[in-house]
Design a protein around this motif. Structure first.
Motif, short mmCIF file in Angstrom:
data_model
loop_
_atom_site.label_atom_id
_atom_site.label_comp_id
_atom_site.label_asym_id
_atom_site.label_seq_id
_atom_site.Cartn_x
_atom_site.Cartn_y
_atom_site.Cartn_z
N GLU A 1 0.81 -1.21 0.00
CA GLU A 1 0.00 0.00 0.00
C GLU A 1 0.85 1.26 0.00
OE1 GLU A 1 -3.02 -0.21 3.02
OE2 GLU A 1 -3.58 -2.24 2.39
N GLU B 1 -3.83 -3.39 -8.32
CA GLU B 1 -3.21 -2.08 -8.12
C GLU B 1 -4.22 -1.00 -8.45
OE1 GLU B 1 1.38 -1.56 -9.06
OE2 GLU B 1 0.23 -2.06 -10.83
N GLY B 2 -3.91 0.19 -8.00
CA GLY B 2 -4.72 1.34 -8.37
C GLY B 2 -5.87 1.58 -7.41
N ASP B 3 -6.91 2.19 -7.95
CA ASP B 3 -8.08 2.56 -7.17
C ASP B 3 -9.28 1.75 -7.60
OD1 ASP B 3 -6.69 4.68 -5.84
OD2 ASP B 3 -6.91 5.88 -7.66
N ARG B 4 -10.21 1.59 -6.69
CA ARG B 4 -11.48 0.94 -7.03
C ARG B 4 -12.16 1.75 -8.13
NH1 ARG B 4 -12.75 -2.78 -3.06
NH2 ARG B 4 -11.51 -2.56 -1.17
N ILE B 5 -12.78 1.06 -9.09
CA ILE B 5 -13.37 1.79 -10.21
C ILE B 5 -14.62 2.56 -9.82
CG2 ILE B 5 -12.32 0.32 -11.96
CD1 ILE B 5 -15.11 -1.02 -12.29
N PRO C 1 -17.05 3.28 -5.73
CA PRO C 1 -17.06 2.91 -4.31
C PRO C 1 -17.50 1.46 -4.08
CG PRO C 1 -17.99 5.09 -4.59
CD PRO C 1 -17.79 4.52 -5.98
N ASN C 2 -16.74 0.75 -3.26
CA ASN C 2 -16.98 -0.63 -2.86
C ASN C 2 -16.82 -1.65 -3.97
OD1 ASN C 2 -17.55 0.11 -0.15
ND2 ASN C 2 -19.57 0.79 -0.84
N SER C 3 -16.34 -1.25 -5.14
CA SER C 3 -16.10 -2.21 -6.21
C SER C 3 -14.93 -3.11 -5.84
CB SER C 3 -15.77 -1.47 -7.52
OG SER C 3 -15.42 -2.40 -8.52
N PHE D 1 -10.22 -2.99 -9.68
CA PHE D 1 -9.28 -1.89 -9.54
C PHE D 1 -8.79 -1.45 -10.91
CE2 PHE D 1 -9.61 -3.57 -5.42
CZ PHE D 1 -9.24 -2.59 -4.52
N ASP D 2 -8.59 -0.15 -11.08
CA ASP D 2 -8.29 0.40 -12.41
C ASP D 2 -6.90 0.04 -12.94
OD1 ASP D 2 -6.87 2.13 -10.71
OD2 ASP D 2 -7.80 3.95 -11.48
#
Length: 184
Positions: free
Chosen positions: A110, A146-150, A152-154, A157-158
Motif C-alpha cells: 500500500e 493495483e490502483g483505485d477501485r473503479i 465505491p466498494n467495487s 481496480f483500475d
C-alpha cells in the motif's frame, strides 16, 4: 507443471532499450524488489498498461515491445492448483529465515511497489525447492491488484493486471515494437 499456453506480452521500456532488445534480446532482471522474482516482465494482453508504465518511467521516449510468448513450465497463479503448494513452501521459507536469525524481507504494497518479500519467496521456491527436485521453472504468472477501485466498494481496480516474469528467454518467440497512436 502445466500445458503450454500462448499469450501476448507487452514490455514497456525506453525507445533506446527497445532497439537494443530487438537487436540482442531481453535481459533477465534480478532486482530484489521484482514481484515474481528473477525474469523479464510483461503485462499480458495489455499494451496500453505497458505504454502507461513506459511513459511514466521514460517520458521523453517511451516504447512498447509486443512479444509472442509460450508459457510452459510455469508457476501459474491464475490456477488455484498452486496454492496448497505455495502455502507449504512459505512455511519452509519462513523456517529457513528463522533458522539463520534473518528477518524476512519487508514490503508494504500500500506504500511501495517494492515487493521484496514476494521476490525472495518466488526465487526461493524456484531455486531452493523446485530446481533441486529437478523441476525447471521457466515462467511465473499472477494477477496483481493495483490502483483505485473503479467505483465505491467495487472489487475491480483500475490498474489490476496479469504480470508475467519470464525466467527462460527461449519462451519469447517473436518480438516487435508497436505503435500506440497518441499514447493513450
Amino acid at each position: 507443471m502445466n500445458e503450454t499456453i500462448r499469450i501476448y506480452g507487452y514490455h514497456g521500456t525506453s525507445a533506446e532499450a527497445a532497439a537494443a532488445i530487438l537487436q540482442t534480446g531481453f535481459n533477465i532482471s534480478s532486482n530484489e524488489y521484482d514481484w515474481l522474482g528473477k525474469g523479464v516482465y510483461f503485462w499480458q494482453d495489455a499494451p496500453l498498461r505497458a505504454w502507461t508504465w513506459a511513459n511514466q518511467n521514460y517520458p521523453e521516449n517511451p516504447a512498447v515491445i509486443c512479444s509472442s510468448i509460450r508459457l510452459e513450465n510455469c508457476i501459474d497463479l491464475l490456477d488455484i492448483k498452486w496454492f496448497p503448494f505455495i502455502r507449504r513452501v512459505y512455511n519452509s521459507f519462513v523456517a529457513e529465515y528463522e533458522s539463520t536469525n534473518q528477518t524476512l524481507p519487508q514490503q508494504n504494497p500500500e506504500r511501495s511497489k517494492a515487493h521484496r518479500l514476494d521476490c525472495a519467496f518466488f526465487d526461493y521456491t524456484v531455486e531452493k525447492v523446485l530446481q533441486p527436485e529437478g523441476q525447471i521453472v521457466k515462467a511465473i504468472r499472477s494477477v496483481f491488484v493495483e490502483g483505485d477501485r473503479i467505483f465505491p466498494n467495487s472489487a475491480v481496480f483500475d490498474l489490476a493486471h496479469v504480470q508475467i516474469a519470464i525466467r527462460d528467454t527461449s519462451l519469447i518467440e517473436e518480438s516487435c515494437l508497436i505503435e500506440i497512436p497518441g499514447g493513450i
